[in-house]
Design a protein around this motif. Structure first.
Motif, PDB file in Angstrom:
ATOM      1  N   LEU A  25      -0.126 -19.543  10.014  1.00  0.00           N
ATOM      2  CA  LEU A  25      -1.297 -19.265  10.842  1.00  0.00           C
ATOM      3  C   LEU A  25      -1.530 -20.379  11.856  1.00  0.00           C
ATOM      4  N   PHE A  26      -1.378 -21.622  11.416  1.00  0.00           N
ATOM      5  CA  PHE A  26      -1.547 -22.781  12.321  1.00  0.00           C
ATOM      6  C   PHE A  26      -0.516 -22.733  13.442  1.00  0.00           C
ATOM      7  N   LEU A  27       0.744 -22.417  13.079  1.00  0.00           N
ATOM      8  CA  LEU A  27       1.809 -22.353  14.083  1.00  0.00           C
ATOM      9  C   LEU A  27       1.538 -21.256  15.098  1.00  0.00           C
ATOM     10  N   HIS A  28       1.116 -20.092  14.622  1.00  0.00           N
ATOM     11  CA  HIS A  28       0.822 -18.982  15.531  1.00  0.00           C
ATOM     12  C   HIS A  28      -0.318 -19.334  16.482  1.00  0.00           C
ATOM     13  N   ASN A  29      -1.385 -19.935  15.946  1.00  0.00           N
ATOM     14  CA  ASN A  29      -2.518 -20.326  16.790  1.00  0.00           C
ATOM     15  C   ASN A  29      -2.126 -21.397  17.800  1.00  0.00           C
ATOM     16  N   PHE A  30      -1.270 -22.310  17.372  1.00  0.00           N
ATOM     17  CA  PHE A  30      -0.798 -23.365  18.285  1.00  0.00           C
ATOM     18  C   PHE A  30      -0.023 -22.758  19.451  1.00  0.00           C
ATOM     19  N   VAL A  31       0.854 -21.791  19.142  1.00  0.00           N
ATOM     20  CA  VAL A  31       1.632 -21.129  20.197  1.00  0.00           C
ATOM     21  C   VAL A  31       0.710 -20.353  21.135  1.00  0.00           C
ATOM     22  N   ARG A  32      -0.303 -19.681  20.584  1.00  0.00           N
ATOM     23  CA  ARG A  32      -1.250 -18.932  21.409  1.00  0.00           C
ATOM     24  C   ARG A  32      -1.995 -19.860  22.368  1.00  0.00           C
ATOM     25  N   ILE A  33      -2.478 -20.976  21.835  1.00  0.00           N
ATOM     26  CA  ILE A  33      -3.207 -21.936  22.672  1.00  0.00           C
ATOM     27  C   ILE A  33      -2.291 -22.515  23.747  1.00  0.00           C
ATOM     28  N   ALA A  34      -1.032 -22.787  23.371  1.00  0.00           N
ATOM     29  CA  ALA A  34      -0.075 -23.332  24.335  1.00  0.00           C
ATOM     30  C   ALA A  34       0.189 -22.339  25.467  1.00  0.00           C
ATOM     31  N   ILE A  35       0.277 -21.054  25.129  1.00  0.00           N
ATOM     32  CA  ILE A  35       0.503 -20.023  26.157  1.00  0.00           C
ATOM     33  C   ILE A  35      -0.683 -19.955  27.115  1.00  0.00           C
ATOM     34  N   ILE A  36      -1.903 -19.943  26.558  1.00  0.00           N
ATOM     35  CA  ILE A  36      -3.108 -19.885  27.391  1.00  0.00           C
ATOM     36  C   ILE A  36      -3.196 -21.104  28.297  1.00  0.00           C
ATOM     37  N   PHE A  37      -2.962 -22.290  27.721  1.00  0.00           N
ATOM     38  CA  PHE A  37      -3.029 -23.529  28.498  1.00  0.00           C
ATOM     39  C   PHE A  37      -1.991 -23.529  29.612  1.00  0.00           C
ATOM     40  N   SER A  38      -0.780 -23.032  29.322  1.00  0.00           N
ATOM     41  CA  SER A  38       0.284 -23.003  30.322  1.00  0.00           C
ATOM     42  C   SER A  38      -0.074 -22.073  31.478  1.00  0.00           C
ATOM     43  N   VAL A  39      -0.592 -20.891  31.127  1.00  0.00           N
ATOM     44  CA  VAL A  39      -0.970 -19.927  32.173  1.00  0.00           C
ATOM     45  C   VAL A  39      -2.065 -20.492  33.064  1.00  0.00           C
ATOM     46  N   LEU A  40      -3.093 -21.095  32.458  1.00  0.00           N
ATOM     47  CA  LEU A  40      -4.195 -21.665  33.240  1.00  0.00           C
ATOM     48  C   LEU A  40      -3.722 -22.816  34.119  1.00  0.00           C
ATOM     49  N   THR A  41      -2.830 -23.646  33.573  1.00  0.00           N
ATOM     50  CA  THR A  41      -2.311 -24.777  34.349  1.00  0.00           C
ATOM     51  C   THR A  41      -1.505 -24.300  35.547  1.00  0.00           C
ATOM     52  N   ILE A  42      -0.594 -23.356  35.323  1.00  0.00           N
ATOM     53  CA  ILE A  42       0.212 -22.817  36.431  1.00  0.00           C
ATOM     54  C   ILE A  42      -0.680 -22.136  37.462  1.00  0.00           C
ATOM     55  N   TRP A  43      -1.679 -21.402  36.966  1.00  0.00           N
ATOM     56  CA  TRP A  43      -2.627 -20.721  37.860  1.00  0.00           C
ATOM     57  C   TRP A  43      -3.351 -21.727  38.750  1.00  0.00           C
ATOM     58  N   GLN A  44      -3.893 -22.809  38.158  1.00  0.00           N
ATOM     59  CA  GLN A  44      -4.642 -23.797  38.921  1.00  0.00           C
ATOM     60  C   GLN A  44      -3.740 -24.544  39.890  1.00  0.00           C
ATOM     61  N   ILE A  45      -2.521 -24.868  39.454  1.00  0.00           N
ATOM     62  CA  ILE A  45      -1.578 -25.548  40.353  1.00  0.00           C
ATOM     63  C   ILE A  45      -1.257 -24.644  41.541  1.00  0.00           C
ATOM     64  N   GLY A  46      -1.068 -23.354  41.274  1.00  0.00           N
ATOM     65  CA  GLY A  46      -0.802 -22.410  42.353  1.00  0.00           C
ATOM     66  C   GLY A  46      -1.949 -22.339  43.348  1.00  0.00           C
ATOM     67  N   VAL A  47      -3.186 -22.393  42.846  1.00  0.00           N
ATOM     68  CA  VAL A  47      -4.355 -22.390  43.734  1.00  0.00           C
ATOM     69  C   VAL A  47      -4.394 -23.673  44.555  1.00  0.00           C
ATOM     70  N   ASN A  48      -4.153 -24.824  43.906  1.00  0.00           N
ATOM     71  CA  ASN A  48      -4.188 -26.118  44.614  1.00  0.00           C
ATOM     72  C   ASN A  48      -3.127 -26.193  45.705  1.00  0.00           C
ATOM     73  N   LEU A  49      -1.958 -25.594  45.445  1.00  0.00           N
ATOM     74  CA  LEU A  49      -0.865 -25.598  46.426  1.00  0.00           C
ATOM     75  C   LEU A  49      -0.993 -24.453  47.423  1.00  0.00           C
ATOM     76  N   GLN A  50      -2.074 -23.642  47.264  1.00  0.00           N
ATOM     77  CA  GLN A  50      -2.342 -22.493  48.129  1.00  0.00           C
ATOM     78  C   GLN A  50      -1.245 -21.432  48.054  1.00  0.00           C
ATOM     79  N   VAL A  51      -0.535 -21.418  46.940  1.00  0.00           N
ATOM     80  CA  VAL A  51       0.421 -20.350  46.687  1.00  0.00           C
ATOM     81  C   VAL A  51      -0.316 -19.100  46.187  1.00  0.00           C
TER      82      VAL A  51
END
Length: 277
Positions: A25-51
């Motif tokens: 359960l801990f591993l699954h939750n960790f992977v879920r959080i990592a996916i969400i964090f990655s998507v948000l980070t890429i999204w924000q970087i894309g906005v900052n770079l005006q992509v």
């Protein structure tokens, strides 16, 4: 001595199994959080770079700022409570009444066959099409949203419960009859317990149907609610607030899903045990 050792081994296996379950359960939750964090980070970087155009897509930081603003003003909690209240009441009324009617149809197969075309026709009708009439009848307040959610969940619960009565082992019913059981006793001891998995399954579906009905009603006419928040923000092209509303709806859906899961564990412990195994 052998009994003691065997008991220790069983206890050890249970502890090992529980530990493995928690680790998974801990591993699954960790992977879920990592996916969400990655998507948000890429999204924000894309906005900052005006992509990515923040006007069309919003941005994680903008969503956070709007969330803080709406929480501080109290609007988010007010709208979330309004949607949650209407959804829960409509869900409970529609699901319970629909399940009861569906189970009671077992008493009269003739009556069930007579009303079957009407039920099927009403089930195929998009309930949101009735929203204008219901809002005219009950007003633009909470009552119309509850009525919409009730209607949307009633038919699904009725059909599922009635279908559950068709899956009952006829040998078991005949056995009860041979033992002198009345139709009421068969209904109480056999029909209801055997149909419970179907009823709970309908409850899971009705979470989404109730939310859709309430949000649709809030889109058409409402003074508060997450649907109204999303509708107004969309007309103003404020995508960040739209995202806040959508994410809040996800939270509401998760809360209701957890409640239904807890109910299933209480009512159908053997079913949940089989799923885990």
């Amino acid at each position: 001595m052998e009994v003691v050792n065997e008991s220790k081994n069983i206890t050890h296996l249970k502890v090992k199994k529980a530990r493995k379950k928690h680790q998974t359960l801990f591993l699954h939750n960790f992977v879920r959080i990592a996916i969400i964090f990655s998507v948000l980070t890429i999204w924000q970087i894309g906005v900052n770079l005006q992509v990515i155009d923040s006007f069309l897509m919003g941005s994680p930081l903008g969503i956070w700022d709007e969330t803080v603003r709406l929480v501080q003003s109290g609007q988010l909690f007010t709208d979330m409570f309004a949607t949650l209240y209407g959804t829960i009441l409509g869900f409970v009324i529609g699901s319970l009444v629909g399940s009861a009617v569906g189970l009671l149809l077992w008493y009269s197969q003739t009556f069930a066959k007579i009303i079957d075309p009407f039920v099927v026709a009403l089930n195929g009708l998009p309930k949101i099409a009735l929203a204008p009439m219901i809002i005219i009848w009950f007003g633009s307040g909470m009552t119309s949203k509850i009525a919409l959610a009730t209607l949307a969940t009633f038919i699904v619960a009725l059909l599922s419960a009635y279908q559950g009565t068709h899956q009952i082992d006829s040998n078991l019913v005949n056995l009860m009859k041979s033992l002198g059981a009345s139709k009421g006793q068969i209904f109480k001891k056999v029909v209801i317990p055997s149909s419970l998995p179907w009823v709970i399954s309908a409850f899971r579906l009705n979470i989404g149907f109730a939310l859709i009905a309430v949000i649709g009603g809030e889109f058409i006419s409402s003074d508060k609610g997450l649907g109204k928040m999303i509708f107004v923000a969309g007309n103003l092209f404020n995508l960040n607030v739209v995202w806040v509303g959508v994410l809040s709806l996800m939270v509401v859906a998760i809360i209701l899903y957890v409640v239904i899961s807890k109910m299933e564990k209480q009512l159908l412990p053997w079913e949940t045990g089989n799923k885990q195994n």
